[in-house]
Enzyme design. Structure first.
Site, mmCIF file in Angstrom:
data_model
loop_
_atom_site.group_PDB
_atom_site.id
_atom_site.type_symbol
_atom_site.label_atom_id
_atom_site.label_comp_id
_atom_site.label_asym_id
_atom_site.label_seq_id
_atom_site.Cartn_x
_atom_site.Cartn_y
_atom_site.Cartn_z
ATOM 1 C CD GLU A 187 39.439 18.273 -15.472
ATOM 2 O OE1 GLU A 187 38.766 18.889 -14.627
ATOM 3 O OE2 GLU A 187 40.558 18.633 -15.845
ATOM 4 C CB SER A 212 37.856 16.707 -12.462
ATOM 5 O OG SER A 212 37.082 17.795 -12.886
ATOM 6 C CE1 TYR A 241 32.324 17.317 -11.139
ATOM 7 C CE2 TYR A 241 34.308 15.981 -11.259
ATOM 8 C CZ TYR A 241 33.689 17.211 -11.283
ATOM 9 O OH TYR A 241 34.456 18.340 -11.435
ATOM 10 N NE ARG A 271 36.642 24.789 -6.222
ATOM 11 C CZ ARG A 271 36.798 23.947 -7.234
ATOM 12 N NH1 ARG A 271 35.988 23.968 -8.277
ATOM 13 N NH2 ARG A 271 37.789 23.062 -7.217
ATOM 14 C CG ASP A 302 39.750 24.161 -4.328
ATOM 15 O OD1 ASP A 302 38.785 24.947 -4.331
ATOM 16 O OD2 ASP A 302 39.899 23.263 -5.187
ATOM 17 C CD GLU A 333 43.793 21.959 -7.199
ATOM 18 O OE1 GLU A 333 42.833 21.794 -7.979
ATOM 19 O OE2 GLU A 333 44.719 21.144 -7.079
ATOM 20 C CG ASN A 389 40.002 24.309 -9.668
ATOM 21 O OD1 ASN A 389 40.233 23.302 -10.309
ATOM 22 N ND2 ASN A 389 40.154 24.364 -8.353
ATOM 23 N N GLY A 429 34.048 24.166 -11.995
ATOM 24 C CA GLY A 429 32.864 23.434 -12.422
ATOM 25 C C GLY A 429 31.602 24.281 -12.297
#
Length: 393
Positions: free
Chosen positions: A17, A194, A263, A302, A304, A318, A320, A324
């Protein structure tokens, strides 16, 4: 010191990443400067060498991410190599000078997984984000979901395996997946982000290919039951008293939210706030805070979710721990929709990092003092066991 002003932003790294990290760091550094901080860029190349200043070659995904193939920085310039980040006690480095707080913007392994955090803690350097334990748990999808299950949080069914088992008898692994999960299913490296190395299998041929691909990236692999789901996300900030943002929804422009969907120009959409009922939004936010606490996270995350379109069942997918920060990333967008703009957000994260550092120093000084506080009390006086905060069903 209660007012950190000089922030080292560490970015790049040796994970898959790398390019995403560069984009995230560009946004973070701009926001920090806008908030009035002095920024010290610390770039880790794919060769593992740390450099002060700008970015050398950014790698093969540069075109996809819209990044320049190279910058004006000479990657062979060794003048800044060996400069060190200093601790929070006022010491100085000849190359970098004093740095008050480190802001890691490293996604994936050897940056987001507790390794960098351990280095900074050994050096007694304040940093933004979760500690060693939370970072490691947030990166490892297998252990993360074991803990979620133990805490009673809803997660999809999964099968854990590894590179050795796949190499020894991939047919047996596929048999177990088919018996326990069926198709479709998602095959993932246990320790990446990612969506790197992730694939969706609709049958055995794709499953075998996915297992081989995931095993390239990690020693441990997880296979999860595929469901027809909406993808919801919540941003969380805080330490011992975390707060949750509004709920957002991601609509992938491809079959699932893979690297290109995240992305590239794939037609993916984000909807903030998500078009869900107030009751469901409240449950999502409550579960996000519970997941944050279960993994002992700090600073930011974050979280999800998957919302089954057929049954209406909500699953924690999950977390993070270093989400990002690109111009299309959900973490900052969700907080902006919640009333906290980007410069204020990064400023708050710096404050939380310093707060957690001071808390760690209290514990460290108690250990150095043999577990005795100056007033003769206990080092754990006033602490009470954490309560389970049940979410509405």
């Amino acid at each position: 010191m209660s007012d950190p002003k000089r922030i080292a932003v560490v970015y790049g790294g040796v994970s898959g990443e790398h390019e995403v990290s560069i984009r995230s760091a560009q946004s973070v550094m701009a926001a920090l400067r806008q908030a009035g901080y002095e920024v010290v860029p610390v770039y880790i190349g794919k060769d593992g060498i740390w450099r002060l200043g700008g970015v050398p070659m950014v790698g093969p995904r540069a075109g996809l991410l819209g990044l320049p193939e190279e910058s004006g920085t000479d990657p062979t310039d060794k003048s800044d190599r060996g400069a060190s980040v200093t601790n929070g006690k006022g010491s100085h480095s000849p190359g970098m000078g004093r740095v008050d707080v480190v802001f890691p913007v490293l996604h994936g392994t050897l940056g987001e997984d507790g390794t960098l955090q351990g280095l900074l803690e050994v050096a007694e350097v304040p940093y933004v984000g979760s500690g060693v334990l939370g970072s490691a748990l947030g990166m490892d999808k297998i252990v993360m979901k074991m803990l979620f299950r133990q805490a009673g949080l809803p997660v999809v069914d999964s099968v854990a395996t590894g590179r050795r088992q796949i190499a020894r008898d991939v047919t047996a692994v596929a048999d177990e997946v088919e018996a326990k999960l069926g198709y479709p299913c998602f095959v993932k490296p246990a320790n990446l982000g990612s969506s790197v190395g992730i694939s969706k299998a609709h049958g055995r041929k794709e499953l075998l290919q996915g297992l081989a691909e995931a095993a390239r990236y990690d020693r441990r692999v997880i296979v999860e039951r595929g469901i027809e789901a909406r993808e919801l996300e919540v941003s969380v900030i805080g330490n011992d008293e975390p707060e949750a943002s509004v709920v957002g929804e991601v609509i992938p422009g491809r079959e699932f939210y893979d690297y290109v969907a995240k992305y590239g120009d794939s037609g993916s959409q984000t909807i903030i706030p998500a078009p869900v009922s107030e009751e469901l939004a409240g449950r999502v936010r409550c579960l996000a805070l519970e997941a944050f606490r279960v993994l002992d996270l700090a600073g930011m995350a974050r979280v999800d979710f998957l919302l089954d379109r057929l049954s209406g069942q909500l699953y924690v997918n999950e977390v993070n721990t270093i989400p990002g920060f690109t111009d299309i990333s959900m973490f900052a967008k969700l907080w902006e929709a919640s009333g906290l703009d980007f410069p204020c957000l990064v400023s708050r994260l710096v404050e939380l990092g310093w707060e957690r550092f001071e808390d760690r120093q209290r514990s460290l000084e108690a250990v150095r003092d043999g577990g005795r506080l100056p007033d003769g009390g206990s080092a754990v006086a006033g602490l009470t066991p954490g309560e389970r905060r049940d979410c509405p069903t």
